[in-house]
Write a protein that holds these residues in place. Structure first.
Motif, PDB file in Angstrom:
ATOM      1  N   MET A  75       0.857  -1.162   0.000  1.00  0.00           N
ATOM      2  CA  MET A  75       0.000   0.000   0.000  1.00  0.00           C
ATOM      3  C   MET A  75       0.906   1.227   0.000  1.00  0.00           C
ATOM      4  SD  MET A  75      -2.745   1.116   2.876  1.00  0.00           S
ATOM      5  CE  MET A  75      -3.938  -0.137   2.519  1.00  0.00           C
ATOM      6  N   ASN A  76       0.775   2.097  -0.970  1.00  0.00           N
ATOM      7  CA  ASN A  76       1.624   3.272  -1.071  1.00  0.00           C
ATOM      8  C   ASN A  76       0.869   4.489  -0.578  1.00  0.00           C
ATOM      9  OD1 ASN A  76       3.473   5.166  -1.679  1.00  0.00           O
ATOM     10  ND2 ASN A  76       3.647   4.665  -3.840  1.00  0.00           N
ATOM     11  N   ILE A  77       1.170   4.909   0.626  1.00  0.00           N
ATOM     12  CA  ILE A  77       0.457   6.020   1.243  1.00  0.00           C
ATOM     13  C   ILE A  77       1.430   7.140   1.565  1.00  0.00           C
ATOM     14  CG2 ILE A  77      -0.853   6.747   3.254  1.00  0.00           C
ATOM     15  CD1 ILE A  77      -2.020   4.005   3.438  1.00  0.00           C
ATOM     16  N   LYS A  78       1.232   8.278   0.963  1.00  0.00           N
ATOM     17  CA  LYS A  78       1.881   9.525   1.360  1.00  0.00           C
ATOM     18  C   LYS A  78       3.351   9.355   1.732  1.00  0.00           C
ATOM     19  CE  LYS A  78       0.780  13.429   4.352  1.00  0.00           C
ATOM     20  NZ  LYS A  78       0.009  13.822   5.484  1.00  0.00           N
ATOM     21  N   LYS A  79       4.170   8.880   0.783  1.00  0.00           N
ATOM     22  CA  LYS A  79       5.568   8.605   1.067  1.00  0.00           C
ATOM     23  C   LYS A  79       6.331   9.798   1.611  1.00  0.00           C
ATOM     24  CE  LYS A  79       6.836   4.722  -1.736  1.00  0.00           C
ATOM     25  NZ  LYS A  79       7.829   4.209  -2.626  1.00  0.00           N
ATOM     26  N   LYS A  80       5.987  11.009   1.186  1.00  0.00           N
ATOM     27  CA  LYS A  80       6.765  12.164   1.620  1.00  0.00           C
ATOM     28  C   LYS A  80       6.720  12.393   3.123  1.00  0.00           C
ATOM     29  CE  LYS A  80       3.107  15.413   0.572  1.00  0.00           C
ATOM     30  NZ  LYS A  80       2.616  16.422  -0.297  1.00  0.00           N
ATOM     31  N   SER A  81       5.668  11.973   3.817  1.00  0.00           N
ATOM     32  CA  SER A  81       5.604  12.191   5.264  1.00  0.00           C
ATOM     33  C   SER A  81       6.318  11.105   6.043  1.00  0.00           C
ATOM     34  CB  SER A  81       4.153  12.254   5.730  1.00  0.00           C
ATOM     35  OG  SER A  81       3.591  10.979   5.764  1.00  0.00           O
ATOM     36  N   ILE A  82       6.597   9.986   5.423  1.00  0.00           N
ATOM     37  CA  ILE A  82       7.169   8.850   6.131  1.00  0.00           C
ATOM     38  C   ILE A  82       8.574   9.139   6.629  1.00  0.00           C
ATOM     39  CG2 ILE A  82       7.912   6.455   5.835  1.00  0.00           C
ATOM     40  CD1 ILE A  82       5.444   6.281   3.915  1.00  0.00           C
ATOM     41  N   SER A  83       9.380   9.810   5.821  1.00  0.00           N
ATOM     42  CA  SER A  83      10.742  10.086   6.238  1.00  0.00           C
ATOM     43  C   SER A  83      10.859  11.438   6.941  1.00  0.00           C
ATOM     44  CB  SER A  83      11.671  10.018   5.030  1.00  0.00           C
ATOM     45  OG  SER A  83      11.222  10.898   4.033  1.00  0.00           O
ATOM     46  N   ALA A  84       9.759  11.958   7.411  1.00  0.00           N
ATOM     47  CA  ALA A  84       9.747  13.241   8.125  1.00  0.00           C
ATOM     48  C   ALA A  84      10.502  13.111   9.438  1.00  0.00           C
ATOM     49  CB  ALA A  84       8.309  13.670   8.381  1.00  0.00           C
ATOM     50  N   SER A  85      10.790  14.251  10.047  1.00  0.00           N
ATOM     51  CA  SER A  85      11.517  14.224  11.313  1.00  0.00           C
ATOM     52  C   SER A  85      10.649  13.589  12.403  1.00  0.00           C
ATOM     53  CB  SER A  85      11.941  15.632  11.704  1.00  0.00           C
ATOM     54  OG  SER A  85      10.820  16.467  11.818  1.00  0.00           O
ATOM     55  N   TYR A  86      11.323  13.128  13.441  1.00  0.00           N
ATOM     56  CA  TYR A  86      10.676  12.418  14.537  1.00  0.00           C
ATOM     57  C   TYR A  86       9.666  13.315  15.250  1.00  0.00           C
ATOM     58  CZ  TYR A  86      10.092   9.866  18.881  1.00  0.00           C
ATOM     59  OH  TYR A  86       9.553   9.199  19.950  1.00  0.00           O
ATOM     60  N   LYS A 114       2.516  -9.087  15.150  1.00  0.00           N
ATOM     61  CA  LYS A 114       2.793  -8.156  14.063  1.00  0.00           C
ATOM     62  C   LYS A 114       2.717  -6.706  14.506  1.00  0.00           C
ATOM     63  CE  LYS A 114       1.899 -10.523   9.810  1.00  0.00           C
ATOM     64  NZ  LYS A 114       1.288 -10.462   8.509  1.00  0.00           N
ATOM     65  N   ILE A 115       3.603  -5.919  13.914  1.00  0.00           N
ATOM     66  CA  ILE A 115       3.611  -4.482  14.103  1.00  0.00           C
ATOM     67  C   ILE A 115       3.480  -3.858  12.718  1.00  0.00           C
ATOM     68  CG2 ILE A 115       4.923  -2.484  14.895  1.00  0.00           C
ATOM     69  CD1 ILE A 115       6.470  -4.440  16.742  1.00  0.00           C
ATOM     70  N   PHE A 116       2.447  -3.047  12.518  1.00  0.00           N
ATOM     71  CA  PHE A 116       2.264  -2.339  11.253  1.00  0.00           C
ATOM     72  C   PHE A 116       2.749  -0.907  11.454  1.00  0.00           C
ATOM     73  CE2 PHE A 116      -0.655  -5.839  10.844  1.00  0.00           C
ATOM     74  CZ  PHE A 116      -0.527  -6.204   9.510  1.00  0.00           C
ATOM     75  N   TYR A 117       3.460  -0.377  10.456  1.00  0.00           N
ATOM     76  CA  TYR A 117       4.048   0.956  10.582  1.00  0.00           C
ATOM     77  C   TYR A 117       4.221   1.587   9.202  1.00  0.00           C
ATOM     78  CZ  TYR A 117       8.328  -1.476   9.251  1.00  0.00           C
ATOM     79  OH  TYR A 117       9.256  -2.234   8.576  1.00  0.00           O
ATOM     80  N   PHE A 118       4.357   2.925   9.182  1.00  0.00           N
ATOM     81  CA  PHE A 118       4.660   3.626   7.945  1.00  0.00           C
ATOM     82  C   PHE A 118       6.134   3.421   7.630  1.00  0.00           C
ATOM     83  CE2 PHE A 118       0.949   6.294   9.170  1.00  0.00           C
ATOM     84  CZ  PHE A 118       0.213   6.136   8.012  1.00  0.00           C
ATOM     85  N   CYS A 119       6.424   3.108   6.353  1.00  0.00           N
ATOM     86  CA  CYS A 119       7.811   2.899   5.929  1.00  0.00           C
ATOM     87  C   CYS A 119       8.049   3.558   4.578  1.00  0.00           C
ATOM     88  CB  CYS A 119       8.118   1.412   5.856  1.00  0.00           C
ATOM     89  SG  CYS A 119       7.128   0.527   4.636  1.00  0.00           S
ATOM     90  N   ASP A 120       9.316   3.767   4.242  1.00  0.00           N
ATOM     91  CA  ASP A 120       9.678   4.402   2.972  1.00  0.00           C
ATOM     92  C   ASP A 120       9.398   3.501   1.768  1.00  0.00           C
ATOM     93  OD1 ASP A 120      10.563   6.777   4.070  1.00  0.00           O
ATOM     94  OD2 ASP A 120      12.589   6.019   4.377  1.00  0.00           O
ATOM     95  N   GLU A 121       9.606   2.207   1.917  1.00  0.00           N
ATOM     96  CA  GLU A 121       9.529   1.286   0.787  1.00  0.00           C
ATOM     97  C   GLU A 121       8.134   1.193   0.160  1.00  0.00           C
ATOM     98  OE1 GLU A 121      10.540  -0.327   4.003  1.00  0.00           O
ATOM     99  OE2 GLU A 121      12.381   0.796   3.633  1.00  0.00           O
ATOM    100  N   GLU A 122       7.143   0.904   0.972  1.00  0.00           N
ATOM    101  CA  GLU A 122       5.805   0.628   0.438  1.00  0.00           C
ATOM    102  C   GLU A 122       4.701   1.517   1.000  1.00  0.00           C
ATOM    103  OE1 GLU A 122       4.915  -3.538   0.756  1.00  0.00           O
ATOM    104  OE2 GLU A 122       7.007  -4.049   0.448  1.00  0.00           O
ATOM    105  N   GLY A 123       5.021   2.384   1.913  1.00  0.00           N
ATOM    106  CA  GLY A 123       4.000   3.209   2.547  1.00  0.00           C
ATOM    107  C   GLY A 123       3.590   2.625   3.878  1.00  0.00           C
TER     108      GLY A 123
END
Length: 110
Positions: free
Chosen positions: A1-12, A34-43
């Motif tokens: 699922m590709n969701i809003k990639k630009k916010s994923i690598s935002a500052s902490y 399982k832990i689901f999280y936002f990531c750079d690769e797939e969203g």
């Protein structure tokens, strides 16, 4: 699922204490899952395992380290073993989006 990639690598972003307490509680119990999280690769990504430790890295943020060596930044966690994490509301907002007020149809289909 590709969701809003630009916010994923935002500052902490600061995480509420109740989210940290849930992580610490699950770590003490030795919960596996399982832990689901936002990531750079797939969203949205997921990892499975037990949390070994939670550690703050200067200029990077706070991370959980899993028993298989992977790390996840805690402010990007959507769900932790089925419980809402710090980014759950951000994820949920995508489901509540208006779809640009066209109900999912293209302009030429209306």
């Amino acid at each position: 699922m590709n969701i809003k990639k630009k916010s994923i690598s935002a500052s902490y972003l600061a995480v509420p204490w109740d989210c940290r307490e849930v992580i610490e509680e699950e770590m003490k119990k030795g919960t596996q899952g399982k832990i689901f999280y936002f990531c750079d690769e797939e969203g949205v990504c997921s990892k499975e395992g037990k949390i070994r430790e939670m550690k703050e890295l200067p200029n990077e943020g706070v991370f959980v380290y899993l028993d298989k060596g992977e790390r996840i930044r805690i402010d990007r966690i959507i769900t932790l073993y089925g419980k809402p994490g710090a980014s759950y509301e951000e994820y949920d907002s995508y489901a509540n989006a208006c779809m640009e007020c066209m109900g999912g149809y293209e302009k030429d289909e209306l």
